[in-house]
Enzyme design. Structure first.
Site, PDB file in Angstrom:
ATOM      1  N   VAL A  16     -14.191  -9.632   3.710  1.00  9.50           N
ATOM      2  CA  VAL A  16     -13.618  -8.688   2.730  1.00  9.50           C
ATOM      3  C   VAL A  16     -14.642  -8.336   1.652  1.00  9.50           C
ATOM      4  O   VAL A  16     -14.754  -7.176   1.235  1.00  9.50           O
ATOM      5  CB  VAL A  16     -12.322  -9.249   2.104  1.00  9.50           C
ATOM      6  CG1 VAL A  16     -11.724  -8.251   1.122  1.00  9.50           C
ATOM      7  CG2 VAL A  16     -11.303  -9.586   3.194  1.00  9.50           C
ATOM      8  N   TYR A 145      -3.144 -25.425   3.870  1.00  5.07           N
ATOM      9  CA  TYR A 145      -3.712 -24.141   3.438  1.00  5.07           C
ATOM     10  C   TYR A 145      -2.628 -23.246   2.833  1.00  5.07           C
ATOM     11  O   TYR A 145      -2.820 -22.638   1.771  1.00  5.07           O
ATOM     12  CB  TYR A 145      -4.357 -23.449   4.647  1.00  5.07           C
ATOM     13  CG  TYR A 145      -4.949 -22.100   4.358  1.00  5.07           C
ATOM     14  CD1 TYR A 145      -6.198 -21.983   3.749  1.00  5.07           C
ATOM     15  CD2 TYR A 145      -4.281 -20.925   4.699  1.00  5.07           C
ATOM     16  CE1 TYR A 145      -6.759 -20.748   3.485  1.00  5.07           C
ATOM     17  CE2 TYR A 145      -4.839 -19.675   4.444  1.00  5.07           C
ATOM     18  CZ  TYR A 145      -6.076 -19.598   3.839  1.00  5.07           C
ATOM     19  OH  TYR A 145      -6.631 -18.365   3.572  1.00  5.07           O
ATOM     20  N   PRO A 172      -2.692  -9.711   2.532  1.00  2.00           N
ATOM     21  CA  PRO A 172      -3.049  -8.850   3.661  1.00  2.00           C
ATOM     22  C   PRO A 172      -2.505  -9.401   4.978  1.00  2.00           C
ATOM     23  O   PRO A 172      -2.276 -10.608   5.103  1.00  2.00           O
ATOM     24  CB  PRO A 172      -4.585  -8.871   3.676  1.00  2.00           C
ATOM     25  CG  PRO A 172      -5.005  -9.931   2.721  1.00  2.00           C
ATOM     26  CD  PRO A 172      -3.797 -10.580   2.135  1.00  2.00           C
ATOM     27  N   ASN A 174      -3.427  -9.202   9.334  1.00  2.00           N
ATOM     28  CA  ASN A 174      -4.627  -9.642  10.066  1.00  2.00           C
ATOM     29  C   ASN A 174      -5.811  -8.707   9.799  1.00  2.00           C
ATOM     30  O   ASN A 174      -5.791  -7.547  10.197  1.00  2.00           O
ATOM     31  CB  ASN A 174      -4.324  -9.654  11.570  1.00  2.00           C
ATOM     32  CG  ASN A 174      -3.207 -10.621  11.906  1.00  2.00           C
ATOM     33  OD1 ASN A 174      -3.435 -11.798  12.092  1.00  2.00           O
ATOM     34  ND2 ASN A 174      -1.973 -10.120  11.953  1.00  2.00           N
TER      35      ASN A 174
END
Length: 323
Positions: A16, A145, A172, A174
């Protein structure tokens, strides 16, 4: 003279972060392109260990950011998440704690943190939306996580309620695009299939996709997501998270993904599905109505075009990309 905005991007060398760099350099519109009064700083692991408070404080003291895009995280595939739940929980909690606390201490005007759709409850109804984040435990496979990421939303509200901080987050679906992780053992589905298909073409061997190809997913091109991160930083004023995704109508099957990869790689050999392999979750549909309410005219890159650009980048950078 207008005050300069200094935007610090943690995890700036990842998928990103690299996409944000690309958009700032190439986008001509004032909505998403780089502005004259902005200085963007992209951090990588070379700049310090974000798990260590002293390192994070030193980074903030050095750059004195006015805004932060927080992308950095300890990440991994399914099997790594299952095996190291404590590490994923602790290390991500430390990173988020230090980045958000130093943002508060340095009077940062706005922080946008990156969450993930894996934070949503395992037992849920579809489509999922932003109100459902805390409605039940996440899937057991990656709860370390997932809980660490969920806690960013808790932190954001606590910082806002007590200190008036403007900290928010995005979720977001995938993500894929140039600078992805193409490791065959530990990558996400699209870069994994890209690498596998490339090798099948190179070695003249069959391209075999695990599972039936039926599960559905929403994919967002990293360069589209980068534009939406910039929009969120500049224009989105809520503390509550916002899902950044294509719509439900743009959900594609894993077979659609494999077909697009085969076309982009120009693979002409034997191609089939190994239906003895597990499929994973059938669907994880997310609702993007909140995003569309804010920015109804946003144009997502067509899926096949985005896959083609991503595959071309992978082929051109095969020797140096993450694999």
């Amino acid at each position: 003279m207008a005050q300069k905005d200094i935007i610090l991007v943690t995890g700036g060398s990842g998928l990103v972060g690299e996409a944000i760099k690309w958009v700032l350099k190439n986008e001509k519109s004032t909505r998403y392109g780089k502005k004259e009064n902005e200085e963007w700083i992209f951090l990588s692991s070379k700049d310090g260990d974000l798990r260590k408070e002293a390192d994070v404080k030193a980074i903030f003291d050095k750059y004195k950011p006015t805004h932060v895009i927080h992308l950095a995280a300890m990440v991994g595939g399914l099997f790594k998440n299952i095996k190291y739940k404590f590490d994923f929980l602790r290390e991500n909690m430390l990173i988020n704690e230090h980045v958000l606390f130093q943002s508060k201490e340095h009077k940062v005007k706005k922080v946008v943190s990156c969450l993930s759709t894996c934070i949503f409850p395992d037992a849920t109804t579809y489509p999922i939306d932003e109100t459902m984040v805390h409605n039940g435990p996440p899937h057991s496979s990656n709860f370390g996580y997932a809980y660490a990421k969920r806690m960013i939303d808790v932190y954001n509200h606590a910082y806002h309620d007590q200190h008036g901080c403007h900290f928010t987050s995005v979720i977001p679906t995938n993500i894929f695009g140039p600078h992805d992780n193409y490791n065959l053992e530990d990558s996400h589905v699209l870069p994994g299939l890209t690498h596998k298909c490339y090798l099948a073409k190179k070695n003249n061997t069959p391209f075999i996709v695990s599972g039936t190809g039926k599960p559905l997913r929403q994919f967002i091109y990293s360069r589209d997501l980068a534009k939406l991160f910039i929009w969120t930083l500049r224009e989105y004023n809520e503390i509550d998270p916002i899902i950044l995704s294509v719509g439900e109508k743009d959900e594609v099957s894993i077979k659609d993904v494999a077909d697009a990869v085969v076309k982009a790689v120009d693979f002409r050999g034997h191609y089939s599905f190994d239906t003895t392999k597990a499929d994973g979750q059938y669907k994880k549909t997310a609702n993007n109505q909140k995003l569309m309410k804010y920015i109804p005219d946003f144009k997502f890159t067509p899926f096949d075009q985005a896959v083609k650009e991503s595959v071309e980048w992978f082929v051109q950078n095969y020797d140096t990309c993450r694999k």
